[in-house]
Design an enzyme around this catalytic site. Structure first.
Site, PDB file in Angstrom:
ATOM      1  N   TRP A  30      25.415  34.252  45.000  1.00  0.00           N
ATOM      2  CA  TRP A  30      26.868  34.243  44.796  1.00  0.00           C
ATOM      3  C   TRP A  30      27.594  35.350  45.562  1.00  0.00           C
ATOM      4  O   TRP A  30      27.182  36.514  45.516  1.00  0.00           O
ATOM      5  CB  TRP A  30      27.166  34.413  43.311  1.00  0.00           C
ATOM      6  CG  TRP A  30      28.632  34.588  43.014  1.00  0.00           C
ATOM      7  CD1 TRP A  30      29.320  35.771  42.965  1.00  0.00           C
ATOM      8  CD2 TRP A  30      29.582  33.566  42.747  1.00  0.00           C
ATOM      9  NE1 TRP A  30      30.644  35.538  42.672  1.00  0.00           N
ATOM     10  CE2 TRP A  30      30.838  34.185  42.530  1.00  0.00           C
ATOM     11  CE3 TRP A  30      29.519  32.171  42.666  1.00  0.00           C
ATOM     12  CZ2 TRP A  30      32.003  33.465  42.241  1.00  0.00           C
ATOM     13  CZ3 TRP A  30      30.676  31.464  42.369  1.00  0.00           C
ATOM     14  CH2 TRP A  30      31.898  32.098  42.164  1.00  0.00           C
ATOM     15  N   ASN A  32      31.880  36.660  46.009  1.00  0.00           N
ATOM     16  CA  ASN A  32      33.319  36.412  45.965  1.00  0.00           C
ATOM     17  C   ASN A  32      34.064  37.429  46.810  1.00  0.00           C
ATOM     18  O   ASN A  32      33.833  37.465  48.022  1.00  0.00           O
ATOM     19  CB  ASN A  32      33.853  36.184  44.548  1.00  0.00           C
ATOM     20  CG  ASN A  32      33.592  37.251  43.533  1.00  0.00           C
ATOM     21  OD1 ASN A  32      32.458  37.534  43.215  1.00  0.00           O
ATOM     22  ND2 ASN A  32      34.629  37.845  42.987  1.00  0.00           N
ATOM     23  N   ASP A  33      34.906  38.281  46.259  1.00  0.00           N
ATOM     24  CA  ASP A  33      35.857  39.060  47.066  1.00  0.00           C
ATOM     25  C   ASP A  33      35.211  39.931  48.151  1.00  0.00           C
ATOM     26  O   ASP A  33      34.183  40.574  47.901  1.00  0.00           O
ATOM     27  CB  ASP A  33      36.626  40.050  46.183  1.00  0.00           C
ATOM     28  CG  ASP A  33      37.120  39.450  44.887  1.00  0.00           C
ATOM     29  OD1 ASP A  33      37.016  38.235  44.710  1.00  0.00           O
ATOM     30  OD2 ASP A  33      37.605  40.226  44.051  1.00  0.00           O
ATOM     31  N   SER A  94      35.787  44.703  42.075  1.00  0.00           N
ATOM     32  CA  SER A  94      36.366  44.986  43.396  1.00  0.00           C
ATOM     33  C   SER A  94      36.968  46.366  43.537  1.00  0.00           C
ATOM     34  O   SER A  94      37.338  47.018  42.557  1.00  0.00           O
ATOM     35  CB  SER A  94      37.426  43.932  43.723  1.00  0.00           C
ATOM     36  OG  SER A  94      36.779  42.720  43.993  1.00  0.00           O
ATOM     37  N   ARG A 151      42.229  46.623  37.276  1.00  0.00           N
ATOM     38  CA  ARG A 151      41.093  46.600  38.210  1.00  0.00           C
ATOM     39  C   ARG A 151      41.524  46.588  39.678  1.00  0.00           C
ATOM     40  O   ARG A 151      42.688  46.461  40.001  1.00  0.00           O
ATOM     41  CB  ARG A 151      40.208  45.394  37.920  1.00  0.00           C
ATOM     42  CG  ARG A 151      40.898  44.049  37.943  1.00  0.00           C
ATOM     43  CD  ARG A 151      39.891  42.965  37.532  1.00  0.00           C
ATOM     44  NE  ARG A 151      40.472  41.630  37.604  1.00  0.00           N
ATOM     45  CZ  ARG A 151      41.065  41.030  36.587  1.00  0.00           C
ATOM     46  NH1 ARG A 151      41.181  41.638  35.419  1.00  0.00           N
ATOM     47  NH2 ARG A 151      41.559  39.817  36.727  1.00  0.00           N
ATOM     48  N   ASP A 152      40.529  46.723  40.541  1.00  0.00           N
ATOM     49  CA  ASP A 152      40.653  46.556  41.988  1.00  0.00           C
ATOM     50  C   ASP A 152      41.468  47.662  42.645  1.00  0.00           C
ATOM     51  O   ASP A 152      42.466  47.405  43.331  1.00  0.00           O
ATOM     52  CB  ASP A 152      41.256  45.169  42.334  1.00  0.00           C
ATOM     53  CG  ASP A 152      40.587  44.046  41.581  1.00  0.00           C
ATOM     54  OD1 ASP A 152      39.425  44.237  41.161  1.00  0.00           O
ATOM     55  OD2 ASP A 152      41.208  42.988  41.388  1.00  0.00           O
ATOM     56  N   GLU A 212      45.878  40.719  40.936  1.00  0.00           N
ATOM     57  CA  GLU A 212      44.655  41.457  41.235  1.00  0.00           C
ATOM     58  C   GLU A 212      44.522  41.713  42.731  1.00  0.00           C
ATOM     59  O   GLU A 212      45.254  41.170  43.544  1.00  0.00           O
ATOM     60  CB  GLU A 212      43.431  40.721  40.672  1.00  0.00           C
ATOM     61  CG  GLU A 212      43.388  39.246  40.937  1.00  0.00           C
ATOM     62  CD  GLU A 212      42.333  38.516  40.122  1.00  0.00           C
ATOM     63  OE1 GLU A 212      41.530  39.149  39.439  1.00  0.00           O
ATOM     64  OE2 GLU A 212      42.305  37.281  40.193  1.00  0.00           O
TER      65      GLU A 212
END
Ligand code: DQQ
Length: 483
Positions: A30, A32-33, A94, A151-152, A212
């Site tokens: 997997w 993602n970002d 992230s 977050r992030d 986000e």
């Protein structure tokens, strides 16, 4: 994971007909970002949200790859691993990378609860040491009622001050980006929300219940805030937005805004400012198929192509594929000065290819519809159409016939474009990935999963009126992996 293990994983998946060959994606499982994009000693570092154990979003690590040219990537060992008993024990979500006076520093999100963590490297980004005082911020300001969404981190320097943006929400109001300031990256003062949305807006002006993955670009006096929007449904990832404006006295004054990407698959982008001051963006291209198909495939998530972002007069953005990608071009077909009408396929020579770049300039007549079909099967049952429609001023991706498999997404998507004498399409097809740049300012991305072994035809069609082809270049593109 060492390089030999990454190679073995990549080799095992290399013949999957849906797996992109010139986009970055992890060895398996997997992703993602994109995270922590930074150019360090000339090399481009790409970190990414990674579950090395399964093709689902699980206990998230930071994967790591490096490139000299923005096109070819080498896998490096996992950069961040959730550490039992620490603030990131349940996942390293992230964040960003910064150069703190020569010390490579990652600022990222711990979860349960969401909070800010820091790590540094003493060996040019290869291995990372967690700051012993993590978390450096334990959660959102109490008064905000952010429901724990915090977050992030995105961090940058102005004068002596470090600033940080955090993705968050204000309960009952909408998404927000929070602004913090620090002198040493460790002690942070919360200032105020940089921008607040309105989840209940009728017009989708600044929608979403949670914002986000913020990023903040500087083009002289013009600033561009980028963030991704979550919708009201559980874990509903909508799309990234940009808001152009000015940043004075720690206040952001918005002037223009727009959607950064269309089509519903590009999310959570980050932007790297390279040594020449060029801004290069990557986003996560999500999958459009069921979890059981992902489990069968053994991988999920693709990084978009590198996209050069530049300001346009009026606060808009120019979005173009990074010119370095031209190094992938191989076989070439060229057409020019063709007047097209009628129903035939205007490409001669029967191009069968699932790894293509197409650069085309059309002069559409009034009331015309034309476009390309990709991944077209011999019996016409599978095909994906990219269509320009002059009446509605749209460029659409029509996917209803893109696959015979009912477990994959097949909805259409479109982008509205401004009327003009010329329509310039710059298209990249890489197995299941379709990315389209329209007139240098709109970007549309989609995923397609044809099933027939012969679904690789390319056609150029006119289905209404007529169009003149000023120029049309088609290239087969090389794979970036030596497998
Ligand atoms: N995904 C990450 C978060 C971010 C979200 C978790 C966006 O940090 O907010 O993997 O895709």
């Amino acid at each position: 994971m060492n390089n030999a293990q990454a190679f073995t994983q990549r080799k095992k998946l290399a013949n999957d007909p849906h797996r992109p060959q010139y986009h970055f994606l992890p060895p398996a499982n997997w992703m993602n970002d994109p995270n922590g994009l930074i150019q360090w000693k000339g090399q481009y570092h790409l970190f990414y949200q990674y579950n090395p154990y399964a093709p689902v979003h699980g206990r998230i690590h930071w994967g790591h790859a490096v490139s000299f040219d923005l096109v070819h990537w080498t896998d490096l060992p996992i950069a961040l691993t959730p550490t039992p008993g620490q603030a990131d024990a349940d996942g390293c979500w992230s964040g960003c990378a910064i150069d703190n006076h020569g010390i490579p520093t990652l600022m990222y999100s711990g979860i349960h609860p969401q909070r800010v963590c820091l790590a540094t490297s003493a060996d040019d980004l290869l291995t990372w040491q967690y700051y012993s005082g993590n978390p450096i911020i334990a959660g959102p300001p109490d008064a905000l009622l952010a429901g724990g969404h915090f977050r992030d981190p995105f961090v940058w320097k102005e004068g002596n001050d470090w600033y940080m943006l955090m993705g968050s929400r204000i309960e009952g109001v909408g998404g927000t980006i929070l602004l913090y300031r620090s002198l040493d990256l460790i002690t942070w003062d919360y200032l105020h929300p940089l921008l607040v949305g309105d989840a209940n807006t009728v017009q989708p002006v600044l929608p979403g219940v949670m914002w986000e993955c913020p990023d903040f670009l500087t083009f002289g006096d013009q600033r561009v805030l980028i963030f991704s929007i979550q919708g009201p449904r559980d874990n509903e990832l909508l799309h990234p937005l940009y808001v152009s404006g000015t940043f004075r006295d720690e206040q952001f004054l918005p002037q223009a805004q727009g959607m950064l990407a269309h089509g519903g698959y590009f999310y959570a982008p980050q932007v790297l400012r390279n040594d020449q001051g060029r801004y290069i963006m990557w986003g996560w291209l999500m999958e459009g198929r069921s979890n059981s198909l992902l489990a069968e495939a053994g991988w999920a998530g693709v990084m978009s192509l590198p996209i050069v972002v530049a300001p346009l007069p009026g606060g808009g953005l120019s979005l173009e594929p990074s010119p370095e990608l031209t190094s992938l071009r191989e076989n070439h077909w060229r057409y020019e000065g063709m007047e097209l009408s009628g129903t035939e396929n205007f490409l001669h020579g029967d191009i069968q290819d699932d790894r293509l770049e197409i650069l085309a300039e059309f002069e559409p007549a009034q009331n015309c519809e034309f476009g390309f079909t990709f991944r077209h099967s011999q019996d016409d049952k599978e095909q994906t159409r990219l269509v320009y429609q002059s009446a509605s001023q749209r460029v659409s991706i029509e996917r209803e016939q893109s696959s015979l498999n009912t477990e994959v997404d097949r909805e259409n998507s479109f982008v509205a474009i401004e009327a003009g004498e010329v329509c310039k399409l710059h298209i990249f097809l890489d197995h299941s990935v379709l990315e389209v740049f329209v007139n240098g300012s709109c970007y549309l991305a989609s995923r397609i999963y044809p099933t027939c072994p012969d679904s690789s035809g390319l056609e150029l069609f006119v289905r209404e009126g007529r169009v003149r082809v000023r120029s049309l270049d088609i290239w087969h593109l090389a794979s970036i992996w030596n497998l």
